[in-house]
Scaffold this active site. Structure first.
Site, PDB file in Angstrom:
ATOM      1  N   ASN A  63       0.802  -1.221   0.000  1.00  0.00           N
ATOM      2  CA  ASN A  63       0.000   0.000   0.000  1.00  0.00           C
ATOM      3  C   ASN A  63       0.840   1.280   0.000  1.00  0.00           C
ATOM      4  O   ASN A  63       0.307   2.371   0.187  1.00  0.00           O
ATOM      5  CB  ASN A  63      -0.956   0.016   1.191  1.00  0.00           C
ATOM      6  CG  ASN A  63      -1.910  -1.150   1.201  1.00  0.00           C
ATOM      7  OD1 ASN A  63      -1.925  -1.954   2.120  1.00  0.00           O
ATOM      8  ND2 ASN A  63      -2.701  -1.275   0.145  1.00  0.00           N
ATOM      9  N   HIS A  92      -9.271  -4.940  -0.879  1.00  0.00           N
ATOM     10  CA  HIS A  92      -8.209  -4.511  -1.788  1.00  0.00           C
ATOM     11  C   HIS A  92      -8.170  -5.497  -2.957  1.00  0.00           C
ATOM     12  O   HIS A  92      -8.369  -6.695  -2.759  1.00  0.00           O
ATOM     13  CB  HIS A  92      -6.832  -4.576  -1.109  1.00  0.00           C
ATOM     14  CG  HIS A  92      -6.465  -3.364  -0.312  1.00  0.00           C
ATOM     15  ND1 HIS A  92      -5.761  -3.448   0.877  1.00  0.00           N
ATOM     16  CD2 HIS A  92      -6.670  -2.043  -0.534  1.00  0.00           C
ATOM     17  CE1 HIS A  92      -5.562  -2.219   1.352  1.00  0.00           C
ATOM     18  NE2 HIS A  92      -6.101  -1.356   0.523  1.00  0.00           N
ATOM     19  N   MET A 152     -53.071  -8.257  -9.581  1.00  0.00           N
ATOM     20  CA  MET A 152     -51.706  -7.784  -9.732  1.00  0.00           C
ATOM     21  C   MET A 152     -51.342  -7.475 -11.175  1.00  0.00           C
ATOM     22  O   MET A 152     -50.874  -6.386 -11.481  1.00  0.00           O
ATOM     23  CB  MET A 152     -50.721  -8.813  -9.165  1.00  0.00           C
ATOM     24  CG  MET A 152     -49.299  -8.297  -9.269  1.00  0.00           C
ATOM     25  SD  MET A 152     -48.126  -9.301  -8.392  1.00  0.00           S
ATOM     26  CE  MET A 152     -48.007 -10.690  -9.463  1.00  0.00           C
ATOM     27  N   LEU A 153     -51.556  -8.424 -12.070  1.00  0.00           N
ATOM     28  CA  LEU A 153     -51.055  -8.207 -13.420  1.00  0.00           C
ATOM     29  C   LEU A 153     -51.809  -7.114 -14.161  1.00  0.00           C
ATOM     30  O   LEU A 153     -51.215  -6.288 -14.836  1.00  0.00           O
ATOM     31  CB  LEU A 153     -51.071  -9.515 -14.210  1.00  0.00           C
ATOM     32  CG  LEU A 153     -50.000 -10.488 -13.731  1.00  0.00           C
ATOM     33  CD1 LEU A 153     -50.071 -11.788 -14.506  1.00  0.00           C
ATOM     34  CD2 LEU A 153     -48.603  -9.879 -13.845  1.00  0.00           C
ATOM     35  N   HIS A 154     -53.147  -7.091 -14.013  1.00  0.00           N
ATOM     36  CA  HIS A 154     -53.891  -6.016 -14.666  1.00  0.00           C
ATOM     37  C   HIS A 154     -53.464  -4.669 -14.097  1.00  0.00           C
ATOM     38  O   HIS A 154     -53.353  -3.689 -14.826  1.00  0.00           O
ATOM     39  CB  HIS A 154     -55.400  -6.216 -14.504  1.00  0.00           C
ATOM     40  CG  HIS A 154     -55.912  -7.418 -15.252  1.00  0.00           C
ATOM     41  ND1 HIS A 154     -56.389  -8.541 -14.617  1.00  0.00           N
ATOM     42  CD2 HIS A 154     -55.974  -7.684 -16.573  1.00  0.00           C
ATOM     43  CE1 HIS A 154     -56.749  -9.437 -15.522  1.00  0.00           C
ATOM     44  NE2 HIS A 154     -56.496  -8.942 -16.729  1.00  0.00           N
ATOM     45  N   ASP A 160     -58.228  -6.771   3.171  1.00  0.00           N
ATOM     46  CA  ASP A 160     -59.196  -7.533   2.407  1.00  0.00           C
ATOM     47  C   ASP A 160     -59.973  -6.568   1.516  1.00  0.00           C
ATOM     48  O   ASP A 160     -60.513  -5.566   1.988  1.00  0.00           O
ATOM     49  CB  ASP A 160     -60.134  -8.224   3.399  1.00  0.00           C
ATOM     50  CG  ASP A 160     -61.245  -8.980   2.717  1.00  0.00           C
ATOM     51  OD1 ASP A 160     -61.032 -10.171   2.462  1.00  0.00           O
ATOM     52  OD2 ASP A 160     -62.303  -8.374   2.450  1.00  0.00           O
ATOM     53  N   VAL A 161     -60.058  -6.876   0.239  1.00  0.00           N
ATOM     54  CA  VAL A 161     -60.632  -5.907  -0.688  1.00  0.00           C
ATOM     55  C   VAL A 161     -62.135  -5.725  -0.466  1.00  0.00           C
ATOM     56  O   VAL A 161     -62.679  -4.621  -0.610  1.00  0.00           O
ATOM     57  CB  VAL A 161     -60.274  -6.258  -2.155  1.00  0.00           C
ATOM     58  CG1 VAL A 161     -60.925  -7.546  -2.580  1.00  0.00           C
ATOM     59  CG2 VAL A 161     -60.630  -5.131  -3.094  1.00  0.00           C
ATOM     60  N   CYS A 186       0.465  -8.429   0.389  1.00  0.00           N
ATOM     61  CA  CYS A 186       0.323  -7.146   1.098  1.00  0.00           C
ATOM     62  C   CYS A 186       1.619  -6.719   1.781  1.00  0.00           C
ATOM     63  O   CYS A 186       1.872  -5.538   1.960  1.00  0.00           O
ATOM     64  CB  CYS A 186      -0.728  -7.238   2.197  1.00  0.00           C
ATOM     65  SG  CYS A 186      -2.335  -7.738   1.653  1.00  0.00           S
ATOM     66  N   ALA A 240     -62.306 -13.311 -15.624  1.00  0.00           N
ATOM     67  CA  ALA A 240     -62.773 -13.896 -14.362  1.00  0.00           C
ATOM     68  C   ALA A 240     -63.713 -12.992 -13.574  1.00  0.00           C
ATOM     69  O   ALA A 240     -64.738 -13.461 -13.066  1.00  0.00           O
ATOM     70  CB  ALA A 240     -61.581 -14.284 -13.497  1.00  0.00           C
ATOM     71  N   ARG A 257     -11.582   1.044  -0.956  1.00  0.00           N
ATOM     72  CA  ARG A 257     -10.521   1.964  -0.559  1.00  0.00           C
ATOM     73  C   ARG A 257     -10.179   3.003  -1.638  1.00  0.00           C
ATOM     74  O   ARG A 257     -10.093   4.181  -1.348  1.00  0.00           O
ATOM     75  CB  ARG A 257      -9.258   1.172  -0.216  1.00  0.00           C
ATOM     76  CG  ARG A 257      -9.453   0.167   0.913  1.00  0.00           C
ATOM     77  CD  ARG A 257      -9.679   0.867   2.233  1.00  0.00           C
ATOM     78  NE  ARG A 257      -9.766  -0.046   3.354  1.00  0.00           N
ATOM     79  CZ  ARG A 257      -8.709  -0.507   4.022  1.00  0.00           C
ATOM     80  NH1 ARG A 257      -7.491  -0.158   3.681  1.00  0.00           N
ATOM     81  NH2 ARG A 257      -8.879  -1.337   5.043  1.00  0.00           N
TER      82      ARG A 257
END
Ligand code: ARG
Length: 703
Positions: free
Chosen positions: A71, A168, A636-638, A679-680, A264, A525, A139
């Protein structure tokens, strides 16, 4: 020939573990034995002396890590770049090493004060002297690499270190004679691994496993065909011997406690050098500006994290802190990246959060022509939901049809260039597309402190239970829906069949009937189960009143589909009196347009279901035009599809029982989207109740 090779070492007179600046030192403070360290060091010293000349630098009291001469600096021929240590614990070593190099007649280069670089610990020559591998990430700072290239007149290849145990480069990477490379691939990011694979042919790469890596097998001193290291597995030893190397093991356990081993503890000061080399680096730098509530909104952290996580580095060149609560801040940041590819990746993300180039650096957007229908030139800029502008012939042009995941197509209009977001599949031959990241900016409204506070943190702050949080959101959503309805605005609902299964049908039906919904987006659906419920009282065969499965009920929905198919469409089924209630019924009765996008299941489909997904997407996006608010109810997907089609500025409320879905969908900035994990059916019933409350006269008993 051997005697021409020289190394620099520093006796361990003052060596100890005095502090912790790497993971190996943790728990090892003052745990190393002085006597054993001296003995191990001397053994290494002797071993190296068998192959080369060793010079010594005088150890200095108070600088325990000075033994790690790797170093001290980076040497090439008679030139040295002196290290600038990252940690103050080691910075005091700098003048001693500098004095030694000067006394030996080296030309000394010094880096600017705030640009860390830790010498041969982080920069290793290909043993043929063709190029320099340089590490960054812990470093050494990436920006130092361009100075190395310039001063040493050599090509520098930047490698990003990812594992803090291998902080290093010389702890996980060791070029060997004959173009071989001993290394531990997981210590690097994928970009760096690719670079390594590009430069070093497979038969020359000796990738090692973790057990050897943590014994510092890569931290080896290579002199011609000899490789000197702390410890090695039999397997690796035989691989090295197949490649023609003779391994010498010499235990260095006391130095491992400080995070160092053979390499080192040494610095090769005679490095091979070839004549026809040239300075080169793939490194790129750009300066960007950011404006807004940089601290309040966490924007500055986000930007800097993006840069570092993306493999670049930064320097904040200017920061003006807005002093009043309402005033905005601005920052100017220099970004560096190891290559154009990485820079582009970082820049496009910075553009997305509103960063822009300095006035004087602004260039026109780069355009490339589409040669194949539906295929963009590579490297195209991927659009976001945020208002975007591109610079064409010196003028900023606003991009139309803003949406996510498109490309920006530019055509010549009557009164100048027109820029439009287009899906890849819609690109036409001859059209021009914006590539790279030049001349693009997104316009982000500065989120104020207040907005953020009451949207997110207000709800989440301590003492608010999750039920209360749901209630608060419902109150707010109801209030906004009411306002939107009153001013003739537009609310779009995208809903999945769970709405029906959870008993939300009657509530959503009411919202539609009472004018709170202007379009409904779903799949096959939701319509099937809604109609099943209205015709047979079940949802997927479950009696919605009793909550029990009805015998043979699993066939109900197919019977329903068959009936609607006979009618020709949902609307004619309503007209014929076949459907007399429910969500679809209300849509038809109240002229609320709906779009049902495809089904991979063989449930029909209903005659209204659009099985051509491209058509369905187009219909969705039509219905989404000029929307004020979108309610995403358990699909979800829609919902993701809808989110991608919608520019920023549209309020989204996402309700799902699965927190992962909510997080995914509400990741659009806190002002715009609210996520509710619940819950929807319950959510809809609360929403309807709250809307009733807002509509009816104030009544002390129910309020
Ligand atoms: N304790 C020292 C440090 O953390 C060890 C240096 C090891 N040197 C090396 N070239 N890897 O800085």
């Amino acid at each position: 020939m051997t005697d021409a090779i020289r190394f620099l070492m520093c006796p361990p007179d003052h060596y100890d573990v005095d502090y912790v600046i790497n993971p190996w030192m943790e728990g090892n403070i003052h745990k190393s034995s002085y006597d054993r360290a001296v003995e191990q060091w001397q053994k290494l010293h002797h071993t190296i002396k068998d192959h080369a000349i060793v010079d010594l630098v005088q150890p200095e009291k108070g600088w325990p890590d000075m033994v790690f001469t790797a170093n001290a600096g980076l040497v090439l021929d008679k030139t040295v770049v002196i290290s600038r240590f990252y940690h103050k614990e080691r910075q005091g070593e700098e003048p001693y090493f500098k004095a030694w190099f000067e006394s030996q007649g080296f030309t000394v280069h010094e880096l600017p004060k705030d640009l860390p670089f830790e010498g041969a610990g982080d920069a290793l020559l290909d043993r043929e002297g063709r190029y320099l591998w340089a590490g960054y990430g812990f470093r050494s700072e990436l920006d130092s690499h361009s100075l190395l290239a310039e001063w040493l007149n050599i090509e520098v290849l930047s490698l990003r270190l990812m594992d803090d145990r291998f902080y290093h480069l010389d702890t996980c990477f060791c070029p060997l004679t004959g173009g071989y490379l001993l290394y531990y691939p997981p210590a690097f990011d994928s970009y760096s691994n690719r670079l390594i694979e590009l430069r070093v042919p497979p038969e020359k790469r000796i990738a090692i496993d973790e057990p050897d890596a943590v014994n510092f097998a890569c931290n080896a001193v290579n002199i011609n065909q000899t490789v000197i290291m702390n410890k090695i597995s039999d397997n690796l030893k035989s691989r090295l011997s197949e490649a023609g190397f003779n391994v010498v093991e010499t235990p260095l356990t006391e130095f491992l406690k400080a995070g160092g081993a053979a390499k080192c503890l040494t610095l090769r000061v005679t490095e091979p050098i070839i004549e026809d080399r040239h300075a080169a680096t793939q490194l790129e730098s750009r300066t960007v500006c950011l404006q807004g509530h940089l601290l309040d909104a966490g924007l500055i952290n986000r930007a800097l994290d993006l840069v570092v996580e993306g493999g670049g580095s930064f320097q904040v060149q200017n920061f003006n802190l807005g002093e009043q609560r309402q005033s905005t801040s601005s920052a100017q940041i220099k970004i560096s990246a190891p290559s154009h590819e990485v820079m582009e990746e970082i820049m496009s993300q910075l553009i997305d959060i509103g960063a822009f180039s300095l006035q004087e650096d602004v260039q026109d957007a780069k355009l490339e022509t589409v040669h194949q229908h539906g295929v963009s030139p590579d490297d195209f800029y991927v659009t976001t939901i945020y208002p975007t502008e591109v610079r064409i012939a010196g003028e900023w042009v606003r991009v139309q049809n803003q949406r996510m995941d498109g490309a920006i197509a530019v055509t010549e209009g009557l009164s100048g260039p027109i820029a439009r977001c287009k899906l890849l599949r819609d690109l036409e031959v001859g059209e021009k597309v914006v590539v790279d990241v030049m001349g693009i900016r997104t316009i982000r409204k500065a989120e104020s402190r207040e907005q953020r506070n009451n949207q997110e943190f207000g709800f989440m702050s301590a003492g608010v239970s999750s039920e209360r949080r749901v209630e608060l959101i419902v109150e707010q959503v109801a209030w906004e829906m009411r306002q939107i309805r009153d001013r003739g605005g537009k609310v779009v609902v995208t809903a999945g069949p769970v709405v029906i299964h959870t008993g939300g049908s009657q509530h959503l039906s009411r919202l539609i009937r009472e004018g709170y919904v202007q379009a409904l987006l779903g799949g096959n659906a939701i319509a099937v189960h809604d109609i099943e419920q209205s015709m047979m009282g079940t949802s997927l065969g479950v009696d919605m009143k009793q909550g029990v499965a009805v015998k043979g009920g699993h066939r109900h929905h197919l019977k329903v589909i068959n009936t609607i198919r006979r009618c020709g469409s949902i609307a004619s089924a309503v007209r014929q009196g076949v459907i007399t209630s429910g969500i679809m019924y209300e849509c038809v009765r109240n002229d609320v347009p709906f779009s049902l996008a495809g089904s991979i299941r063989d449930d029909g489909p209903l005659p209204d279901t659009q099985m051509d997904l491209i058509q369905a997407q187009q219909h969705y996006s039509q219905l989404l035009q000029d929307t004020d608010m979108i309610l995403m109810l358990s699909t979800m997907l829609h919902s993701i599809g809808v989110g991608n089609m919608t520019p920023s500025g549209v309020k989204m409320v996402c309700v799902d029982i699965n927190p992962a879905v909510v997080t995914k969908l509400s990741d659009r900035g806190s002002v715009e989207s609210v996520g509710v994990v619940t819950d929807v059916g319950l959510f809809l019933s609360l929403l309807v109740k709250q809307l009733d409350r807002l509509t009816s006269r104030y009544d002390a008993k129910t309020a």
